[in-house]
Motif scaffolding. Structure first.
Motif, PDB file in Angstrom:
ATOM      1  N   ARG A   1      34.022  36.281 -11.584  1.00  0.00           N
ATOM      2  CA  ARG A   1      35.277  35.759 -12.147  1.00  0.00           C
ATOM      3  C   ARG A   1      36.411  36.703 -11.801  1.00  0.00           C
ATOM      4  NH1 ARG A   1      38.007  35.588 -17.870  1.00  0.00           N
ATOM      5  NH2 ARG A   1      37.019  37.592 -18.235  1.00  0.00           N
TER       6      ARG A   1
ATOM      7  N   VAL B   1      33.752  31.340 -20.124  1.00  0.00           N
ATOM      8  CA  VAL B   1      32.873  30.193 -19.891  1.00  0.00           C
ATOM      9  C   VAL B   1      32.819  29.316 -21.142  1.00  0.00           C
ATOM     10  CG1 VAL B   1      30.483  29.491 -19.447  1.00  0.00           C
ATOM     11  CG2 VAL B   1      31.470  31.424 -18.200  1.00  0.00           C
TER      12      VAL B   1
ATOM     13  N   ARG C   1      44.819  44.415 -31.073  1.00  0.00           N
ATOM     14  CA  ARG C   1      45.774  43.381 -30.667  1.00  0.00           C
ATOM     15  C   ARG C   1      47.107  43.581 -31.381  1.00  0.00           C
ATOM     16  NH1 ARG C   1      43.125  39.165 -28.074  1.00  0.00           N
ATOM     17  NH2 ARG C   1      40.910  39.643 -27.903  1.00  0.00           N
TER      18      ARG C   1
ATOM     19  N   MET D   1      43.775  18.938 -27.119  1.00  0.00           N
ATOM     20  CA  MET D   1      43.058  20.216 -27.090  1.00  0.00           C
ATOM     21  C   MET D   1      41.553  19.938 -26.989  1.00  0.00           C
ATOM     22  SD  MET D   1      43.127  23.248 -29.910  1.00  0.00           S
ATOM     23  CE  MET D   1      44.903  23.384 -29.901  1.00  0.00           C
TER      24      MET D   1
ATOM     25  N   ASP E   1      33.920  37.678 -19.876  1.00  0.00           N
ATOM     26  CA  ASP E   1      33.466  36.656 -18.933  1.00  0.00           C
ATOM     27  C   ASP E   1      32.731  35.541 -19.679  1.00  0.00           C
ATOM     28  OD1 ASP E   1      34.492  38.048 -16.793  1.00  0.00           O
ATOM     29  OD2 ASP E   1      32.604  39.008 -16.247  1.00  0.00           O
TER      30      ASP E   1
ATOM     31  N   ALA F   1      28.371  33.970 -14.783  1.00  0.00           N
ATOM     32  CA  ALA F   1      29.636  34.098 -15.508  1.00  0.00           C
ATOM     33  C   ALA F   1      30.441  35.318 -15.082  1.00  0.00           C
ATOM     34  CB  ALA F   1      29.357  34.162 -17.007  1.00  0.00           C
ATOM     35  N   SER F   2      29.761  36.310 -14.529  1.00  0.00           N
ATOM     36  CA  SER F   2      30.467  37.540 -14.173  1.00  0.00           C
ATOM     37  C   SER F   2      31.238  37.418 -12.866  1.00  0.00           C
ATOM     38  CB  SER F   2      29.478  38.704 -14.079  1.00  0.00           C
ATOM     39  OG  SER F   2      28.832  38.870 -15.314  1.00  0.00           O
TER      40      SER F   2
ATOM     41  N   LEU G   1      36.591  30.979 -11.057  1.00  0.00           N
ATOM     42  CA  LEU G   1      35.180  31.070 -11.439  1.00  0.00           C
ATOM     43  C   LEU G   1      34.257  30.524 -10.345  1.00  0.00           C
ATOM     44  CD1 LEU G   1      35.800  29.401 -14.918  1.00  0.00           C
ATOM     45  CD2 LEU G   1      35.352  31.835 -14.602  1.00  0.00           C
TER      46      LEU G   1
ATOM     47  N   THR H   1      43.008  23.854 -22.210  1.00  0.00           N
ATOM     48  CA  THR H   1      42.574  24.305 -20.891  1.00  0.00           C
ATOM     49  C   THR H   1      42.841  23.254 -19.828  1.00  0.00           C
ATOM     50  OG1 THR H   1      40.763  25.515 -21.952  1.00  0.00           O
ATOM     51  CG2 THR H   1      40.607  25.216 -19.582  1.00  0.00           C
TER      52      THR H   1
ATOM     53  N   TYR I   1      42.278  26.874 -27.212  1.00  0.00           N
ATOM     54  CA  TYR I   1      41.249  26.225 -26.382  1.00  0.00           C
ATOM     55  C   TYR I   1      41.862  25.278 -25.345  1.00  0.00           C
ATOM     56  CZ  TYR I   1      37.381  27.750 -29.379  1.00  0.00           C
ATOM     57  OH  TYR I   1      36.463  28.485 -30.075  1.00  0.00           O
TER      58      TYR I   1
ATOM     59  N   ARG J   1      34.910  29.072 -23.714  1.00  0.00           N
ATOM     60  CA  ARG J   1      36.161  28.395 -24.081  1.00  0.00           C
ATOM     61  C   ARG J   1      36.446  27.230 -23.142  1.00  0.00           C
ATOM     62  NH1 ARG J   1      40.507  28.042 -22.437  1.00  0.00           N
ATOM     63  NH2 ARG J   1      41.706  28.347 -24.329  1.00  0.00           N
TER      64      ARG J   1
ATOM     65  N   PRO K   1      44.837  36.802 -25.033  1.00  0.00           N
ATOM     66  CA  PRO K   1      44.381  37.610 -23.898  1.00  0.00           C
ATOM     67  C   PRO K   1      43.290  38.592 -24.334  1.00  0.00           C
ATOM     68  CG  PRO K   1      46.428  38.493 -24.752  1.00  0.00           C
ATOM     69  CD  PRO K   1      46.086  37.297 -25.605  1.00  0.00           C
ATOM     70  N   VAL K   2      42.561  39.086 -23.373  1.00  0.00           N
ATOM     71  CA  VAL K   2      41.590  40.146 -23.659  1.00  0.00           C
ATOM     72  C   VAL K   2      42.274  41.512 -23.560  1.00  0.00           C
ATOM     73  CG1 VAL K   2      39.497  41.287 -22.806  1.00  0.00           C
ATOM     74  CG2 VAL K   2      39.629  38.786 -22.860  1.00  0.00           C
TER      75      VAL K   2
ATOM     76  N   TYR L   1      44.947  28.393 -18.999  1.00  0.00           N
ATOM     77  CA  TYR L   1      45.048  28.133 -20.434  1.00  0.00           C
ATOM     78  C   TYR L   1      45.976  29.136 -21.107  1.00  0.00           C
ATOM     79  CZ  TYR L   1      41.198  31.595 -20.287  1.00  0.00           C
ATOM     80  OH  TYR L   1      40.410  32.691 -20.021  1.00  0.00           O
TER      81      TYR L   1
ATOM     82  N   THR M   1      40.396  27.641 -14.148  1.00  0.00           N
ATOM     83  CA  THR M   1      40.911  27.185 -15.438  1.00  0.00           C
ATOM     84  C   THR M   1      42.235  27.905 -15.726  1.00  0.00           C
ATOM     85  OG1 THR M   1      39.582  28.835 -16.608  1.00  0.00           O
ATOM     86  CG2 THR M   1      38.650  26.637 -16.433  1.00  0.00           C
TER      87      THR M   1
ATOM     88  N   HIS N   1      41.669  22.242 -16.189  1.00  0.00           N
ATOM     89  CA  HIS N   1      40.599  22.500 -15.221  1.00  0.00           C
ATOM     90  C   HIS N   1      41.090  22.054 -13.846  1.00  0.00           C
ATOM     91  CE1 HIS N   1      37.298  23.291 -18.137  1.00  0.00           C
ATOM     92  NE2 HIS N   1      38.075  22.588 -18.926  1.00  0.00           N
TER      93      HIS N   1
ATOM     94  N   ASP O   1      41.608  31.801 -14.769  1.00  0.00           N
ATOM     95  CA  ASP O   1      40.281  32.280 -14.372  1.00  0.00           C
ATOM     96  C   ASP O   1      39.857  31.567 -13.103  1.00  0.00           C
ATOM     97  OD1 ASP O   1      39.844  34.003 -16.532  1.00  0.00           O
ATOM     98  OD2 ASP O   1      38.999  32.404 -17.776  1.00  0.00           O
TER      99      ASP O   1
END
Lengths: 102, 247
Positions: free
Chosen positions: A57, B84, B222, B157, B80, A54-55, A48, A6, A4, B86, A34-35, A30, A28, A8, A46
């Protein structure tokens, strides 16, 4: 683990996403899962625009060494800019930040 | 043998009466079946977590996975939405409890329900599964490598997570804990501390620590995936839910 952690950033930047260009309202940075990148953790960025949802990005996922290489590349580019094109304090800060990384 | 199942996106009433998105997978036989609330990991309400819900349905449970990021990013893709959430430091604990309570209510309301509901969560969801079991009336709970149950997140954190081991006195159901020996969050020492506290309180629990596995060993998409640990873990889950949730 989920860090978490991050940073900003408030950047003046445009990014191109699936629906075209947008002005980044927030950025952001961080180090977390990863995805898509096949690593357990990665350095993620990211760009944003929350006002557009939210999309809106643009996402980057880099392994740690690549993230450092990108940071070096950015600093090197800024340090090499011909005089007068960027504020001297920016170029000077880039040179100063680059020195310990060399 | 008739083995049809139905998996679909539904809306449920979550914390504060908010309508939130959820993924419901259930066998189509009349039942009665136990229910499982699947709590997704930080990367969100993703295809792999939905697959976990379907796996429970195939094995005779009604399973529901609430989209914990429904409010932050309605309709957005899971990655997405996770970005947001996190950036905001994760899901507030009180809201999580309300959302899991809503998901459990929706499972008990199914005509095929046997009235029993458990939770399972992965990564940040592991801590949240523990939290839900200490806050709600449940029949079983599984914590898969949830961090920050006994310790605080490192300094700096922004994760809004605090230790919750002091809530263990209210643990309402048996707890199954599945952990990797090579994980650092939670570390084997932290797992031992949870074990010690639950033993001292006389709370029924069963912990498995898998050698050669670190964090997120169940995550099939993963590099952290460890098939041996994951297979043994799945067997432990179905054995545990079979004892406490099945009819």
């Amino acid at each position: 683990m989920c860090t978490y952690q991050t940073e900003h950033l408030s950047l003046r930047a445009s990014a191109k996403g699936p629906s075209g260009w947008f002005r980044a309202e927030e950025t952001t940075v961080y180090f977390d899962h990863p995805v898509d990148l096949p690593e357990e953790h990665s350095l993620n960025v990211d760009f944003l625009a929350p006002s557009q949802g939210a999309s809106t990005r643009v996402a980057l996922e880099l392994d740690a060494a690549s993230a450092l290489a990108l940071a070096r590349g950015i600093l090197t580019s800024l340090a090499k800019v011909p005089e007068g094109l960027v504020p001297e304090e920016v170029a000077g800060a880039a040179r100063a930040a680059l020195a310990p990384l060399a | 043998m008739y083995d049809a199942m139905l998996a679909e996106t539904v809306q449920i009433e979550g914390d504060g009466g908010d309508l939130i998105e959820a993924y419901l997978a259930r066998p189509l036989q009349p039942g009665p079946f136990g229910g499982v609330v699947v709590i997704h990991h930080l990367p969100g309400y993703d295809p792999e977590t939905k697959e976990i819900a379907r796996r429970f349905a195939v094995n005779g449970y009604a399973a529901i996975c609430p989209n914990l990021y429904s409010r932050e990013a309605p309709g957005a893709s899971p990655d997405d939405a996770a970005a947001v959430a996190r950036a905001a430091g994760g899901v507030p604990d009180d809201r999580l409890i309300g959302d899991v309570a809503g998901a459990a209510r929706s499972l008990r309301a199914l005509s095929s329900s046997n009235g029993k509901v458990g939770t399972i969560g992965y990564c940040s969801g592991g801590r949240q599964s523990f939290l839900a079991a200490c806050s709600l009336d449940l029949d079983a709970a599984v914590d898969c490598y949830g961090a920050f149950v006994v310790s605080s997140p490192p300094e700096g954190m922004p994760l809004k997570a605090t230790p919750i081991i002091d809530r263990a006195v209210d643990l309402s159901c048996p707890l199954l804990g599945l952990f990797g020996a090579e994980d650092s969050h939670p570390s084997p020492e932290e797992v031992a501390e949870i074990d010690r506290v639950l033993t001292e309180l006389g709370k029924p629990h069963e912990f498995h620590i898998y050698e050669g596995a670190g964090h997120a060993f169940f995550a099939v998409n993963r590099p952290s995936y460890r098939p041996e640990a994951a297979n043994e873990g799945w067997a432990a889950i179905f054995d545990f839910f079979g004892r406490y949730l099945a009819s």
